[in-house]
Design an enzyme around this catalytic site. Structure first.
Site, PDB file in Angstrom:
ATOM      1  N   GLY A  17       0.844  -1.186   0.042  1.00 20.99           N
ATOM      2  CA  GLY A  17       0.131   0.136   0.079  1.00 20.99           C
ATOM      3  C   GLY A  17       0.916   1.283   0.110  1.00 20.99           C
ATOM      4  N   ASP A  72      -3.550  -7.160  -5.856  1.00 16.15           N
ATOM      5  CA  ASP A  72      -4.569  -6.865  -4.840  1.00 16.15           C
ATOM      6  C   ASP A  72      -4.215  -7.696  -3.539  1.00 16.15           C
ATOM      7  OD1 ASP A  72      -6.746  -6.648  -3.326  1.00 16.15           O
ATOM      8  OD2 ASP A  72      -8.238  -7.178  -4.659  1.00 16.15           O
ATOM      9  N   SER A 152      -4.624   1.066  14.578  1.00 14.78           N
ATOM     10  CA  SER A 152      -5.277   2.655  14.640  1.00 14.78           C
ATOM     11  C   SER A 152      -5.488   2.701  16.073  1.00 14.78           C
ATOM     12  CB  SER A 152      -6.429   2.857  13.780  1.00 14.78           C
ATOM     13  OG  SER A 152      -7.244   3.487  14.293  1.00 14.78           O
ATOM     14  N   TYR A 165     -13.955  -1.917  11.696  1.00 15.82           N
ATOM     15  CA  TYR A 165     -12.739  -1.288  11.597  1.00 15.82           C
ATOM     16  C   TYR A 165     -11.934  -1.424  12.834  1.00 15.82           C
ATOM     17  CZ  TYR A 165      -9.145   2.097  10.608  1.00 15.82           C
ATOM     18  OH  TYR A 165      -7.931   2.932  10.509  1.00 15.82           O
ATOM     19  N   LYS A 169      -8.696  -3.723  13.554  1.00 15.77           N
ATOM     20  CA  LYS A 169      -7.439  -3.096  14.115  1.00 15.77           C
ATOM     21  C   LYS A 169      -7.072  -3.682  15.403  1.00 15.77           C
ATOM     22  CE  LYS A 169      -6.666  -0.318  10.533  1.00 15.77           C
ATOM     23  NZ  LYS A 169      -5.285  -0.559   9.787  1.00 15.77           N
TER      24      LYS A 169
HETATM   25  N1  NAD Z   1      -5.710   8.758   8.571  1.00 17.42           N
HETATM   26  C1  NAD Z   1      -6.085   8.368   9.374  1.00 17.42           C
HETATM   27  O1  NAD Z   1      -6.185   9.293  10.447  1.00 17.42           O
HETATM   28  C2  NAD Z   1      -5.622   7.137   9.962  1.00 17.42           C
HETATM   29  C3  NAD Z   1      -5.704   6.733  11.269  1.00 17.42           C
HETATM   30  C4  NAD Z   1      -5.261   5.737  11.909  1.00 17.42           C
HETATM   31  C5  NAD Z   1      -5.106   4.530  11.237  1.00 17.42           C
HETATM   32  N2  NAD Z   1      -5.012   4.741   9.765  1.00 17.42           N
HETATM   33  C6  NAD Z   1      -4.554   3.515   8.758  1.00 17.42           C
HETATM   34  O2  NAD Z   1      -3.511   4.081   7.757  1.00 17.42           O
HETATM   35  C7  NAD Z   1      -4.042   3.246   6.838  1.00 17.42           C
HETATM   36  C8  NAD Z   1      -4.079   3.982   5.571  1.00 17.42           C
HETATM   37  O3  NAD Z   1      -3.334   5.104   5.184  1.00 17.42           O
HETATM   38  P1  NAD Z   1      -3.646   5.951   4.174  1.00 17.42           P
HETATM   39  O4  NAD Z   1      -4.867   6.558   4.261  1.00 17.42           O
HETATM   40  O5  NAD Z   1      -2.380   6.938   3.822  1.00 17.42           O
HETATM   41  O6  NAD Z   1      -3.832   4.766   2.909  1.00 17.42           O
HETATM   42  P2  NAD Z   1      -4.737   4.818   1.559  1.00 17.42           P
HETATM   43  O7  NAD Z   1      -5.996   4.755   1.757  1.00 17.42           O
HETATM   44  O8  NAD Z   1      -4.197   6.158   0.863  1.00 17.42           O
HETATM   45  O9  NAD Z   1      -3.834   3.635   0.673  1.00 17.42           O
HETATM   46  C9  NAD Z   1      -2.576   3.748   0.383  1.00 17.42           C
HETATM   47  C10 NAD Z   1      -2.320   2.992  -0.786  1.00 17.42           C
HETATM   48  O10 NAD Z   1      -2.761   1.584  -0.532  1.00 17.42           O
HETATM   49  C11 NAD Z   1      -3.331   1.146  -1.971  1.00 17.42           C
HETATM   50  N3  NAD Z   1      -4.500   0.041  -1.563  1.00 17.42           N
HETATM   51  C12 NAD Z   1      -5.586   0.004  -1.078  1.00 17.42           C
HETATM   52  N4  NAD Z   1      -6.202  -1.450  -0.983  1.00 17.42           N
HETATM   53  C13 NAD Z   1      -5.098  -2.146  -1.616  1.00 17.42           C
HETATM   54  C14 NAD Z   1      -4.980  -3.534  -1.795  1.00 17.42           C
HETATM   55  N5  NAD Z   1      -6.002  -4.307  -1.509  1.00 17.42           N
HETATM   56  N6  NAD Z   1      -3.961  -3.968  -2.611  1.00 17.42           N
HETATM   57  C15 NAD Z   1      -2.805  -3.407  -2.595  1.00 17.42           C
HETATM   58  N7  NAD Z   1      -2.686  -1.906  -2.238  1.00 17.42           N
HETATM   59  C16 NAD Z   1      -3.954  -1.235  -2.033  1.00 17.42           C
HETATM   60  C17 NAD Z   1      -3.876   2.229  -2.291  1.00 17.42           C
HETATM   61  O11 NAD Z   1      -4.187   2.149  -3.724  1.00 17.42           O
HETATM   62  C18 NAD Z   1      -3.280   3.386  -2.062  1.00 17.42           C
HETATM   63  O12 NAD Z   1      -2.299   3.630  -3.012  1.00 17.42           O
HETATM   64  C19 NAD Z   1      -4.684   2.335   7.063  1.00 17.42           C
HETATM   65  O13 NAD Z   1      -4.156   0.924   7.461  1.00 17.42           O
HETATM   66  C20 NAD Z   1      -5.686   3.104   8.129  1.00 17.42           C
HETATM   67  O14 NAD Z   1      -6.517   2.192   8.802  1.00 17.42           O
HETATM   68  C21 NAD Z   1      -5.185   6.074   9.216  1.00 17.42           C
END
Ligand code: NAD
Length: 281
Positions: A17, A72, A152, A165, A169
């Site tokens: 990701g 994926d 998270s 979720y 997590k």
């Molecule tokens: N933003 C927040 O406030 C927050 C808080 C707590 C936890 N998180 C965690 O951070 C993570 C997400 O971070 P983000 O928002 O920067 O990421 P994002 O959702 O932008 O995803 C990052 C990349 O992952 C790829 N991706 C998604 N599903 C995929 C799959 N099945 N196979 C391969 N690639 C895939 C997407 O194409 C994207 O380029 C998650 O685990 C989320 O739960 C975020």
């Protein structure tokens, strides 16, 4: 001047990701760039070809080595292929960081079973698929390694209106501890980072704007704070740390329950305490 060595030079890393969606936090991109800046080579795994290529190109422009891998990661056979492609491209895997995850929203009494199953697969099952495949590779290499997943704070506290979720997590925290326990004998460390309210990245926050909201006593975390935590736990500085969760939330989850503010302290003098508890003389 002596510079601290993070022990990541030449380490072969897989970031699952790694791509960047501008309206989201960018944990993959910031973490992949941080690992590359510390000397690691990076396999940038993403479901989206353009995003995988974009982050790999951005890393290569810094002079580090990166390859795009398109898969994926919620599909076990795709995970196996992504790991095999990484091993072919980089020569092995020493460090693995799983970024993938997404919340689904709804009241508990209405959440559909389909959404529940999908959310558990996207946030928990895929971590298991990846950790399992990479740990087999690391065991066969015989030189240890580091696995890390982004959980998270929702896996630590209640997760109102995104129950699946939060449960997933929380499952990631347990899974990482179990992998850590079972794989310690191979020198493989397994940890998690639990971000707070990073939202869409928070990179635009001015530095030093502390205590400006009721959530974070310090300040809301940014994507690069999460990347720094992932970098530390993946590095040689953490070589005796395993099964742990590093919470990056600006203090959100450690606030006292009473909601007191600095001016309130005067109200709680010894005299008022004694009076309130019927002990005044
Ligand atoms: N933003 C927040 O406030 C927050 C808080 C707590 C936890 N998180 C965690 O951070 C993570 C997400 O971070 P983000 O928002 O920067 O990421 P994002 O959702 O932008 O995803 C990052 C990349 O992952 C790829 N991706 C998604 N599903 C995929 C799959 N099945 N196979 C391969 N690639 C895939 C997407 O194409 C994207 O380029 C998650 O685990 C989320 O739960 C975020």
């Amino acid at each position: 001047m002596k510079v601290i060595d993070l022990g990541l030079t030449g380490k072969r890393t897989l970031v699952s990701g790694a791509g960047y969606i501008p309206q989201r936090a960018g944990h993959g991109r910031f973490t992949a760039l941080a690992l590359a800046a510390a000397g690691a080579s990076v396999a940038c795994v993403d479901i989206h070809e353009g995003r995988a290529t974009e982050i790999a190109t951005e890393i290569e422009k810094t002079g580090a080595t990166a390859i795009p891998v398109i898969a994926d990661m919620t599909v076990p056979a795709e995970v196996e292929r992504a790991v095999a492609e990484t091993v072919r491209g980089l020569g092995g895997i020493d460090v693995c960081v799983d970024i993938i995850g997404r919340a689904s929203w709804g009241n508990v009494e209405q959440l559909s079973h389909e959404v529940w199953d999908e959310t558990i697969r996207e946030n928990l099952s895929q971590v298991f698929y990846l950790f399992q495949a990479v740990s087999r590779q690391m065991i066969s290499q015989g030189s240890g390694g580091s696995l890390l997943a982004i959980s998270s704070v929702d896996g630590i506290t209640a997760s109102a209106y995104h129950a699946a979720y939060g449960a997933a997590k929380a499952g990631v925290l347990s899974l990482a501890r179990t992998f850590a326990d079972e794989l310690g004998r191979y020198g493989i460390r397994v940890n998690t980072v639990a971000p707070g309210n990073v939202g869409g990245g928070n990179e635009d926050q001015p530095p030093g704007e502390y205590a400006v909201n009721g959530i974070n006593p310090l300040a809301a975390p940014r994507a690069h704070d999460v990347a720094n935590a992932a970098l530390f736990l993946s590095s040689g500085l953490a070589e005796r740390i395993t099964g742990q969760t590093l919470v990056v939330d600006g203090g959100a989850t450690i606030q006292s329950l009473w909601g007191l503010r600095p001016g309130d302290a005067a109200e709680f003098s010894e005299t008022t305490y004694l009076a309130a508890t019927g002990q005044s003389t």
